[in-house]
Design a protein around this motif. Sequence first.
Motif, PDB file in Angstrom:
ATOM      1  N   GLN A   6      32.516  74.233  97.313  1.00  0.00           N
ATOM      2  CA  GLN A   6      32.165  75.641  97.307  1.00  0.00           C
ATOM      3  C   GLN A   6      32.210  76.178  95.881  1.00  0.00           C
ATOM      4  OE1 GLN A   6      34.934  76.664 101.042  1.00  0.00           O
ATOM      5  NE2 GLN A   6      33.604  78.378 100.457  1.00  0.00           N
ATOM      6  N   ILE A  43      42.638  83.448 109.397  1.00  0.00           N
ATOM      7  CA  ILE A  43      41.295  82.960 109.095  1.00  0.00           C
ATOM      8  C   ILE A  43      40.416  83.225 110.311  1.00  0.00           C
ATOM      9  CG2 ILE A  43      39.914  80.925 108.569  1.00  0.00           C
ATOM     10  CD1 ILE A  43      42.427  79.705 107.265  1.00  0.00           C
ATOM     11  N   PHE A  91      35.814  80.552 103.351  1.00  0.00           N
ATOM     12  CA  PHE A  91      35.863  79.101 103.490  1.00  0.00           C
ATOM     13  C   PHE A  91      34.597  78.597 104.177  1.00  0.00           C
ATOM     14  CE2 PHE A  91      40.089  78.287 102.086  1.00  0.00           C
ATOM     15  CZ  PHE A  91      40.875  79.349 102.500  1.00  0.00           C
ATOM     16  N   CYS A  92      34.156  77.464 103.722  1.00  0.00           N
ATOM     17  CA  CYS A  92      33.067  76.754 104.371  1.00  0.00           C
ATOM     18  C   CYS A  92      33.648  75.456 104.924  1.00  0.00           C
ATOM     19  CB  CYS A  92      31.972  76.460 103.354  1.00  0.00           C
ATOM     20  SG  CYS A  92      30.621  75.456 103.962  1.00  0.00           S
ATOM     21  N   TYR A 104      37.590  69.886 111.432  1.00  0.00           N
ATOM     22  CA  TYR A 104      36.604  70.294 110.439  1.00  0.00           C
ATOM     23  C   TYR A 104      37.107  69.899 109.056  1.00  0.00           C
ATOM     24  CZ  TYR A 104      34.680  73.441 114.035  1.00  0.00           C
ATOM     25  OH  TYR A 104      34.139  73.974 115.179  1.00  0.00           O
ATOM     26  N   PHE A 106      37.227  71.339 105.472  1.00  0.00           N
ATOM     27  CA  PHE A 106      37.050  72.617 104.777  1.00  0.00           C
ATOM     28  C   PHE A 106      36.915  72.413 103.281  1.00  0.00           C
ATOM     29  CE2 PHE A 106      37.770  76.170 107.709  1.00  0.00           C
ATOM     30  CZ  PHE A 106      38.247  75.521 108.828  1.00  0.00           C
ATOM     31  N   GLY A 107      36.165  73.314 102.661  1.00  0.00           N
ATOM     32  CA  GLY A 107      36.166  73.401 101.214  1.00  0.00           C
ATOM     33  C   GLY A 107      37.377  74.195 100.746  1.00  0.00           C
ATOM     34  N   SER A 108      37.501  74.297  99.425  1.00  0.00           N
ATOM     35  CA  SER A 108      38.663  74.997  98.859  1.00  0.00           C
ATOM     36  C   SER A 108      38.519  76.512  98.878  1.00  0.00           C
ATOM     37  CB  SER A 108      38.917  74.518  97.425  1.00  0.00           C
ATOM     38  OG  SER A 108      39.324  73.160  97.439  1.00  0.00           O
ATOM     39  N   GLY A 109      37.342  76.985  99.232  1.00  0.00           N
ATOM     40  CA  GLY A 109      37.158  78.418  99.386  1.00  0.00           C
ATOM     41  C   GLY A 109      36.668  79.119  98.132  1.00  0.00           C
TER      42      GLY A 109
ATOM     43  N   TYR B  36      46.510  72.373 111.391  1.00  0.00           N
ATOM     44  CA  TYR B  36      45.981  72.137 110.059  1.00  0.00           C
ATOM     45  C   TYR B  36      47.092  72.394 109.047  1.00  0.00           C
ATOM     46  CZ  TYR B  36      41.006  72.071 111.448  1.00  0.00           C
ATOM     47  OH  TYR B  36      39.783  71.743 111.981  1.00  0.00           O
ATOM     48  N   GLN B  38      47.575  73.610 104.992  1.00  0.00           N
ATOM     49  CA  GLN B  38      46.854  74.219 103.883  1.00  0.00           C
ATOM     50  C   GLN B  38      47.756  74.306 102.666  1.00  0.00           C
ATOM     51  OE1 GLN B  38      45.349  78.219 104.486  1.00  0.00           O
ATOM     52  NE2 GLN B  38      43.823  77.957 102.892  1.00  0.00           N
ATOM     53  N   LYS B  42      43.687  75.628  98.312  1.00  0.00           N
ATOM     54  CA  LYS B  42      42.858  74.646  99.011  1.00  0.00           C
ATOM     55  C   LYS B  42      42.469  75.164 100.387  1.00  0.00           C
ATOM     56  CE  LYS B  42      43.382  71.478  95.818  1.00  0.00           C
ATOM     57  NZ  LYS B  42      42.228  71.052  94.967  1.00  0.00           N
ATOM     58  N   GLY B  43      41.502  74.476 101.000  1.00  0.00           N
ATOM     59  CA  GLY B  43      41.148  74.806 102.361  1.00  0.00           C
ATOM     60  C   GLY B  43      42.052  74.089 103.348  1.00  0.00           C
ATOM     61  N   PRO B  44      42.031  74.499 104.604  1.00  0.00           N
ATOM     62  CA  PRO B  44      42.832  73.806 105.616  1.00  0.00           C
ATOM     63  C   PRO B  44      42.431  72.343 105.750  1.00  0.00           C
ATOM     64  CG  PRO B  44      42.038  75.937 106.441  1.00  0.00           C
ATOM     65  CD  PRO B  44      41.319  75.668 105.152  1.00  0.00           C
ATOM     66  N   LEU B  87      48.884  75.718 109.855  1.00  0.00           N
ATOM     67  CA  LEU B  87      48.063  76.604 110.671  1.00  0.00           C
ATOM     68  C   LEU B  87      47.837  75.997 112.045  1.00  0.00           C
ATOM     69  CD1 LEU B  87      45.336  77.299 107.962  1.00  0.00           C
ATOM     70  CD2 LEU B  87      47.051  78.942 108.732  1.00  0.00           C
TER      71      LEU B  87
END
Lengths: 115, 111
Positions: A6, A43, A91-92, A104, A106-109, B36, B38, B42-44, B87
């Motif tokens: 991202q 989220i 987030f993606c 899923y 996830f990207g780092s946002g 998850y 986190q 970073k993302g989850p 999470l």
Amino acid sequence: EAGVTQFPSHSVIEKGQTVTLRCDPISGHDNLYWYRRVMGKEIKFLLHFVKESKQDESGMPNNRFLAERTGGTYSTLKVQPAELEDSGVYFCASSQEGTANYGYTFGSGTRLTVV
Amino acid sequence: EDQVTQSPEALRLQEGESSSLNCSYTVSGLRGLFWYRQDPGKGPEFLFTLYSAGEEKEKERLKATLTKKESFLHITAPKPEDSATYLCAVHHPNRDDKIIFGKGTRLHILP
């Protein structure tokens, strides 16, 4: 295997301006999701693409948000015009299967700050 | 309204001090509960999926369990590198592709 990418990682814009966030999913993942976390909240789901089609956009806050996934590869999320309440981390995520059961990635946002 | 509630909000433990994190849910007809991890900035990162009461999943020092109303994430003899926000999430009642997250538990393991 490259993960979900991202950018930008951070963006600070003024109220009323336009911002475009980009997400590059894992290659071969047909399913792409956008989620958002605003400060102090959990989220939350925004929308889900299958290839280039919007499968579910029920979480999009209002018509100031526009998501696209041309060609079924990368996706963009545009906010126009931005408001203060749009601040948060976007987030993606992507997946091969169209179900959350296998997790899923996830990207780092992108941390968006509207001032 | 369907929701996921996690407790405690934050937890500080000494290295080696085992504990459990709680996730209670009110969604009807649970079809999947997820954990998850986190890390800051970073993302989850996906850990587990649990489908039915009585099910357990393990990964290193983590073990997730599920009952009809809640899930626990047990952390045995944690290390500083286990520090993160954990999470919990569940399937949306009507869609497999949408998940509902809790606010998370911030875990800090002191060396």
